[in-house]
Motif scaffolding. Structure first.
Motif, PDB file in Angstrom:
ATOM      1  N   GLU A   1      25.837  -5.788 -25.552  1.00  0.00           N
ATOM      2  CA  GLU A   1      26.600  -5.475 -26.715  1.00  0.00           C
ATOM      3  C   GLU A   1      25.747  -5.505 -27.927  1.00  0.00           C
ATOM      4  O   GLU A   1      25.640  -4.794 -29.133  1.00  0.00           O
ATOM      5  N   GLY A   2      24.806  -6.642 -28.001  1.00  0.00           N
ATOM      6  CA  GLY A   2      23.794  -6.889 -29.012  1.00  0.00           C
ATOM      7  C   GLY A   2      22.850  -5.719 -29.288  1.00  0.00           C
ATOM      8  O   GLY A   2      22.376  -5.390 -30.440  1.00  0.00           O
ATOM      9  N   GLU A   3      22.436  -5.274 -28.187  1.00  0.00           N
ATOM     10  CA  GLU A   3      21.631  -3.818 -28.306  1.00  0.00           C
ATOM     11  C   GLU A   3      22.132  -2.830 -28.778  1.00  0.00           C
ATOM     12  O   GLU A   3      21.495  -1.944 -29.769  1.00  0.00           O
TER      13      GLU A   3
ATOM     14  N   ASN B   1      21.286  -9.002 -20.227  1.00  0.00           N
ATOM     15  CA  ASN B   1      22.245 -10.080 -20.548  1.00  0.00           C
ATOM     16  C   ASN B   1      22.844  -9.886 -21.799  1.00  0.00           C
ATOM     17  O   ASN B   1      23.895 -10.922 -21.984  1.00  0.00           O
ATOM     18  N   TYR B   2      22.784  -8.816 -22.534  1.00  0.00           N
ATOM     19  CA  TYR B   2      23.621  -8.953 -23.662  1.00  0.00           C
ATOM     20  C   TYR B   2      23.595  -7.257 -24.350  1.00  0.00           C
ATOM     21  O   TYR B   2      22.907  -7.021 -25.452  1.00  0.00           O
TER      22      TYR B   2
ATOM     23  N   GLU C   1      16.902  -7.911 -22.268  1.00  0.00           N
ATOM     24  CA  GLU C   1      17.971  -8.209 -23.264  1.00  0.00           C
ATOM     25  C   GLU C   1      19.284  -7.330 -23.038  1.00  0.00           C
ATOM     26  O   GLU C   1      20.495  -7.745 -23.202  1.00  0.00           O
TER      27      GLU C   1
END
Length: 290
Positions: free
Chosen positions: A139-141, A136-137, A133
């Motif tokens: 910013e979300g974490e 791949n993302y 995660e």
């Protein structure tokens, strides 16, 4: 060793010296805490320098040893008192006691091993997912961690500053996220096999205590009645439970005498419950046909 740097032995000595220094300061820090001495605590920490303050290690194995021993002695003693309450012979007590001792020890050890392995596999799986995660993302974490810190009362501005700085260091970020979001220790490297063996050995060692008086009675030159065997078993078991409880209390920071007394009382209550059940069942007609 040919080719080894000439400064390597000296570097190793310095490393060992720092470890010894850290151990000494750790002991001083613990004493300051126990005595509620703020000045001493500040002095010790100010003198730490580059030495790492050491905390208690091997907690998992100590836990396996203490709780394995406590389970062993309480389970076996409850078996002894149950059979004694049913007014069965000392031979029956020995047969059931020894059978339960080794069967339960194996079960406890296997359970310790399997639970440790399962927990480590779960942690590894969740860490791989968090890595995927983050890669791949990210910013979300980062947003998730900021929200977690905000929930702890940290302002959004400060939370973003801390988390965005941590996000520059992938491994450290994921480790902290494992703890904060999932409540998992990403570096739990406890040896499951050793933990299981410690549990088994501790269970058998301390679980044998309630049977000692019955084993001694098997010696031809020793004449001990069944009542005295039970009384000796009670005294030896109570003393051992107190000692185990005191050790546990000292390790976790509780007053040793209170931890020992509470463990002794708990074990004796379990044994009393077993005796009552054995007595009731015997009174109801379930008894030795011989």
């Amino acid at each position: 060793i040919r080719g080894a740097p000439v400064w390597e032995p000296q570097a190793r000595k310095m490393e060992v010296g720092l470890q010894d220094y850290g151990s000494l300061k750790k002991a001083q820090a613990v004493n300051a805490y126990r005595n509620d001495d703020l000045e001493e605590s500040r002095r010790v920490h100010d003198q730490m320098g580059t030495a790492r303050e050491e905390h208690l290690n091997g907690g998992g194995f100590i836990k396996s040893a203490v709780y394995g021993g406590l389970d062993g002695i309480i389970t076996t003693f409850a078996t002894v008192t149950t059979v004694a309450g049913a007014k069965l012979s000392s031979t029956v007590i020995l047969i059931l006691g020894i059978a339960h001792l080794f069967a339960d020890a194996f079960s406890m050890a296997l359970g310790d091993y399997m639970s440790t392995v399962a927990e480590q596999q779960l942690v590894q799986r969740e860490r791989r997912r968090e890595e995927w995660e983050f890669e791949n993302y990210a910013e979300g974490e980062v947003k998730e961690m900021v929200s977690l810190y905000e929930a702890r009362g940290i302002s959004r501005k400060d939370a973003e500053l801390v988390i965005k700085t941590l996000a520059k260091y992938k491994d450290a970020f994921i480790d902290i996220m494992m703890v904060e979001e999932l409540g998992m220790n990403p570096h739990d490297d406890e040896n499951a096999v050793v933990g299981g063996l410690v549990t088994f050995c501790s269970f058998v060692l301390f679980g044998s205590v309630p049977l000692l008086s019955y084993l001694v009675a098997l010696i031809p030159s020793v004449d001990i009645g069944s009542d005295l065997q039970l009384k000796l078993s009670l005294v030896l078991t109570a003393a051992t439970m107190f000692a185990l409880g005191a050790i546990k209390g000292s390790y976790v920071g509780s007053p040793w005498w209170y931890a020992g007394l509470s463990m002794m009382v708990t074990g004796c209550l379990a044994a009393l419950a077993g005796w009552v059940i054995g007595y009731v069942l015997a009174s109801a007609g379930l008894h030795d046909s011989q």
